[in-house]
Design a protein around this motif. Structure first.
Motif, PDB file in Angstrom:
ATOM      1  N   MET A 199      14.383   3.938   1.279  1.00 15.00           N
ATOM      2  CA  MET A 199      15.660   3.882   1.983  1.00 15.00           C
ATOM      3  C   MET A 199      15.792   2.736   3.063  1.00 15.00           C
ATOM      4  O   MET A 199      15.011   2.017   3.252  1.00 15.00           O
ATOM      5  N   ASN A 200      16.929   2.364   3.319  1.00 15.86           N
ATOM      6  CA  ASN A 200      17.237   1.463   4.283  1.00 15.86           C
ATOM      7  C   ASN A 200      17.636   1.842   5.646  1.00 15.86           C
ATOM      8  O   ASN A 200      18.225   2.700   6.068  1.00 15.86           O
TER       9      ASN A 200
ATOM     10  N   HIS B  48      16.370  -4.957  -0.425  1.00 15.05           N
ATOM     11  CA  HIS B  48      15.405  -3.987   0.041  1.00 15.05           C
ATOM     12  C   HIS B  48      15.372  -2.824  -0.900  1.00 15.05           C
ATOM     13  O   HIS B  48      14.357  -2.370  -1.396  1.00 15.05           O
TER      14      HIS B  48
ATOM     15  N   HIS C 163      12.232  -1.480  -3.749  1.00 15.40           N
ATOM     16  CA  HIS C 163      11.841  -0.390  -3.989  1.00 15.40           C
ATOM     17  C   HIS C 163      11.628   0.049  -5.666  1.00 15.40           C
ATOM     18  O   HIS C 163      11.016   0.823  -5.844  1.00 15.40           O
TER      19      HIS C 163
ATOM     20  N   GLU D 252       7.791   2.046   2.213  1.00 13.67           N
ATOM     21  CA  GLU D 252       8.814   1.259   2.996  1.00 13.67           C
ATOM     22  C   GLU D 252       8.060  -0.032   3.699  1.00 13.67           C
ATOM     23  O   GLU D 252       8.735  -0.757   3.886  1.00 13.67           O
TER      24      GLU D 252
ATOM     25  N   ASN E  73       7.528  -2.616   1.149  1.00  9.59           N
ATOM     26  CA  ASN E  73       9.073  -3.115   0.692  1.00  9.59           C
ATOM     27  C   ASN E  73       9.341  -4.109   1.745  1.00  9.59           C
ATOM     28  O   ASN E  73      10.224  -5.054   1.635  1.00  9.59           O
TER      29      ASN E  73
ATOM     30  N   TYR F  35       8.316   1.248   8.606  1.00  7.57           N
ATOM     31  CA  TYR F  35       8.819  -0.052   7.965  1.00  7.57           C
ATOM     32  C   TYR F  35       8.517  -1.142   8.635  1.00  7.57           C
ATOM     33  O   TYR F  35       7.772  -2.096   8.089  1.00  7.57           O
TER      34      TYR F  35
HETATM   35 ZN   LIG Z   1      13.505   1.622   1.957  1.00 10.77          ZN
END
Ligand SMILES: [Zn+2]
Lengths: 652, 269
Positions: free
Chosen positions: A1-2, A392, A396, A415, A418, A480
């Motif tokens: 996810m971002n 991003h 993934h 995360e 990435n 992250y």
């Molecule tokens: Zn992500």
């Protein structure tokens, strides 16, 4: 996810201050002058503990997917008015573990949205996504779940529905994790066929999945078998706010039925399309993936491009061409960048979905061969957020997709890695302005991420399961950004080329596998045993570091390494005669003292002059000099200008 | 130096004075951080490592001082009437008159004029926001760019309204200084001037304002590419010069307006 909103918010607060604190323009770093021949004596306390050495060998790289754990065949019909799904099909599953299996676990993720007391919806974790309740509840109901051996007729299948029971420990309100005992143990390498049918209602968009008017983003929509680990245990868990997924690689054959006006995008390659009785059926096939997501909307525009040999299909709302063009520009750099760093993208399609305005919760999410982006239709060209979200989510495809680590137990493995590779590829595309490039001002993505990463490093270790983070903010900062900052630090400290090679070996060795944190430590530890120790400390024990010049005299200086991380660093000594000398310190001791036995005395000392140690908690204590500027004159001038500008705006 | 030159200088210094303590505190903090690493030149290194580190390390300080910001801004705005009055006084005093007294005496009226102007701006912006909401709703079935550009005229209207209010405020300030009118009377005079000779009032204001903001914006941008300090400080001074030029014009317009004593009784307070 971002999580770029988190980064953007932090950045916006900072930029306001930046305008005030402005200064003269870029100064290139002083190149070290011809080194002085001053004999320098070095002294440091004895080293305390020996470092472990030797690392486990990596498994051989797989060039194609291993034999599938399951073949999932479903036909699903979307009612776009009622926002419901009706589906039936089979899952042919093989026990690829080394133990007999007595039961199966099924994830019914859409049940996370059926009432406010589910484990997902009752968790309030603050900043981040998915904190709101849906306006329309979602749910999924199995109408058939029966098991048989592959050579038996469906009529002989044993009904599992009566014995299917929720298995969320101590949580009667949650129905996202269900256990179905098998009528007989399934032996290693034995296959079973599960016949299943189900009905589902999509929620209004909460997080990742749901509908907004006619737009449907359909993720986590089918009864999904949990992942069976090699040791015969299941990786299963209720659907939680911060937790993503963990699943086995398999082959998907999914036929999606929707009204012909609807444009459908999905995981995999479109193999077949036919329209009958006012319903268009599109069949998507994909081998070697561990999830399947799709989208349907009657307003999608479409654009296709082949980027570095990968056919990319972009689906987006009217008017969003500028954003999508920039996202594709991001992929134009990221696809070859990640091919070089992590190996080739092995699939024959990539679908990019830009959700419409108001459906942002569907955006910034990754599925195998399908990514969702997001953001406004147009943004300032100097800010790289549109590119960053595409890079991003594409990243993934490696960290999550091909390297299918357990996102529930080890979110940093997907995360964090990435985010590092996202930063490196944005740098490849945009240089120093990988996050922002305005006239006279450039900001690097990983430097900005460092700010987030330093924010929670003393509160909580990185290496936690998604459910153990106290807030969404901790999860974002640690899983992250602190992970990316730690990895970028190790890359800077132990050498970029060897680090990149080790990361590539990790990515190749664990492609189509399920790597664990120890695998990452072992793979990167091949660079240097000290790297493995620092990585482990940084991930598991809140390891931190702050280099500081603690004493400075014309004839000597002392550098301290505060914190637990032991990292090598450069110390730059500048002499009054203008010469400069770089000394390498392995950083294993707590401090180091340099004594200068030369007529030329020290003018200045700076530790880590190239800012390789991103994790350094305070860079302002990294240098001492005989000269000292008390007031930043350029800052003063710029402060007067911007203040004067504000005055012109405000004052009468 | 001419009176116009002095007025420009007064306005310019009055403008920089409240900014100075903030800038000095910021510059000292930056000096404390990077004073031994060559000073604040490091802040704009490519990639922004030092700039971001500065912001990160100073964020708690900034956060602790943030509560003061609105009060400081309010003080900044209100005390701004002093340089305004002094500069207008310099421009509007008769040749035989001491240059400062007239400006000082006008300060209370200028505060009233400023209050009215701020109120007018708030009302104008609120109306524009309401209009934007209504228009946005009616455009909801169109694509995002259409909605965006559909709302663009409202931005122009808002800017126009703010401009008219600013011009009116300056005219009223001129009346307060030149005719020593009290606040409400000065506002009425300004309205009358605008009513009688709208283009003669708005034209000279508009081109000067546009030029001033063009200069300031250009200096902010181009200054980042080179020759910064001179460009930026020059633009600030030029903007004050242009403003003072418009004030001269405003004083002339006030002189051309009918004397308040000749006004019909209905328009009296
Ligand atoms: Zn992500």
């Amino acid at each position: 996810m971002n999580l770029s909103p988190l980064l953007a918010r932090g950045l916006a607060a900072g930029l306001a201050l930046a305008l005030l604190l402005g200064s003269s323009r870029a100064l290139a770093a002083d190149p070290p002058a011809a080194s002085a021949s001053a004999p320098i004596q070095r002294r440091s306390p004895p080293f305390l503990a020996p470092l472990p050495s030797g690392a486990a060998p990596l498994p051989p790289a797989l060039s194609s997917p291993p034999p599938p754990v399951h073949r999932t065949r479903l036909v699903v019909r979307l009612d776009p008015v009622a926002h419901t799904l009706q589906a039936q099909g089979q899952v042919t599953w093989t026990n690829r573990s080394q133990r007999p299996v007595h039961d199966t676990f099924w994830h019914l993720y859409l049940n996370a949205f059926q009432h406010p007391r589910t484990a997902f919806l009752r968790s309030r974790l603050g900043e981040g996504r998915g904190d709101q309740l849906p306006s329309t509840w979602g749910r999924i109901k199995l109408t058939r779940l029966a098991v048989r051996s592959p050579d038996e007729a469906p009529s002989r299948a044993v009904d599992l529905l009566p014995s299917l029971a929720p298995h969320s420990p101590d949580d009667p309100d949650d129905q996202t994790d269900l256990r179905a005992p098998l009528p007989a143990p399934c032996q290693p390498q034995q296959s079973l066929v599960f016949d299943l049918a189900f009905e589902a209602s999509l929620p209004s968009l909460v997080e990742r999945t749901g509908f907004l008017e006619n737009f449907h983003m359909v993720g986590q929509w089918f009864p999904k078998l949990a992942r069976l680990r090699d040791d015969g245990t299941w990786s299963h868990f209720p659907f939680l706010r911060l937790s993503e997924f963990d699943a086995d690689f398999g082959d998907y054959d999914i036929t999606i039925e929707a009204p012909p006006a609807y444009v459908v995008g999905a995981t995999g390659v479109r193999a077949e399309e036919r329209t009958e009785n006012g319903v268009r059926a599109t069949r998507f096939l994909q081998e070697g993936v561990h999830d399947f997501a799709w989208t349907a909307w009657d307003q999608f525009l479409e654009r296709t491009e082949t980027l570095d040999g990968v056919p990319v299909r972009a689906l987006y709302p009217r008017g969003h061409e500028p954003a999508v063009r920039r996202q594709l520009d991001g992929l134009r750099v990221a696809i070859p960048c990640m091919r070089r760093r992590l190996g080739p993208y092995p699939y024959a399609s990539l679908t990019l979905v830009q959700p419409p305005a108001g459906a942002g919760e569907a955006g910034g999410m990754e599925y195998p061969t399908l990514i969702t982006t997001g953001g406004p239709w147009y943004g300032p060209p100097w800010l790289r957020t549109a590119e960053a979200v595409a890079v991003h989510e594409y990243g993934h495809q490696y960290f999550y997709g091909l390297l299918a680590s357990d996102e529930h137990r080890h979110p940093f493995l997907d995360e964090g890695l990435n985010t590092l590779v996202e930063g490196l590829c944005l740098r490849e595309g945009h240089g120093d302005g990988s996050l922002l490039a305005a006239p006279g001002l450039s900001l690097d993505f990983l430097e900005a991420g460092r700010w987030m990463g330093l924010g929670a490093g003393h509160d909580h270790a990185i290496a936690h399961g998604a459910a153990s983070f106290p807030t969404a903010g901790h999860y974002g900062r640690l899983a992250y950004f602190r992970t990316a900052t730690l990895l970028a630090t190790l890359r800077g400290a132990f050498g970029e080329a060897p680090f990149d090679e080790a990361l590539q070996r990790y990515a190749q060795a664990f492609r189509f596998r399920h790597p664990e944190p120890a695998d990452l430590v072992a793979a990167l530890g091949q660079v240097d045993p000290a790297l493995a120790v620092a990585l482990d400390d940084g991930l598991s024990r809140r390891g931190w570091i702050d280099f500081a010049v603690t004493a400075f005299q014309p004839g000597w200086t002392v550098i301290a390494r505060r914190g637990s991380l032991r990292l090598p660093v450069t110390v730059r000594l500048r002499f009054v005669d203008g010469t400069t000398r770089d000394e390498r310190w392995d950083g294993t001791s707590e401090w180091v003292r340099f004594d200068i036995n030369e007529p030329a005395e020290l003018q200045a000392v700076e530790v880590d002059p190239e800012q390789r140690i991103l994790l350094d908690e305070d860079r302002s204590n990294n240098a001492r000099s005989r000269e000292r500027t008390r007031v930043g004159r350029a800052t003063l001038e710029r402060g007067l200008f911007w203040g004067g500008l504000l005055g012109r705006l405000l004052a009468p | 130096m001419s009176r116009r030159g002095w007025a420009t200088l007064v306005l310019h210094l009055g403008n920089l004075l409240p900014a100075a303590p903030v800038a000095l505190v910021g510059a000292s903090l930056v000096g404390a951080l990077w004073g031994e690493q060559g000073g604040d030149g490091v802040l704009w290194k490519p990639g922004g490592a030092y700039l971001l580190e500065t912001l990160r390390l100073l964020a708690p300080t900034g956060g602790a001082l943030a509560w003061m910001a609105p009060w400081y801004l309010l003080l900044w705005v209100v005390t701004g009437v002093v340089p305004q009055g002094l500069a207008l006084g310099l421009l509007g005093a008769r040749a035989d008159e001491a240059p400062w007294g007239r400006g000082w005496r006008a300060v209370p009226a200028l505060v009233v004029v400023l209050g009215a102007s701020l109120l007018g701006r708030v009302v104008a912006l609120a109306l524009c926001l309401l209009a934007a909401r209504a228009l946005g709703a009616s455009l909801s079935r169109f694509s995002d760019p259409v909605r965006f550009w559909g709302l663009a005229p409202l931005v122009l209207i808002a800017l126009g309204l703010l401009g008219v209010i600013q011009a009116l405020q300056d005219l009223a300030a001129a009346a307060a200084v030149r005719r020593e009118e009290r606040g409400p009377g000065a506002l009425l005079t300004a309205l009358e001037v605008l009513h009688r000779r709208p283009w003669a009032a708005l034209g000279p204001w508009a081109w000067r304002a546009a030029l001033a903001w063009g200069l300031l914006g250009g200096a902010a941008l181009v200054g980042e590419l080179g020759g910064g300090a001179l460009l930026r400080q020059g633009a600030l001074l030029a903007a004050c010069w242009l403003r003072v030029g418009w004030w001269c014009r405003a004083l002339g317009l006030i002189d051309g307006a009918p004397d308040p004593r000749e006004r019909p009784p209905t328009s009296e307070r």
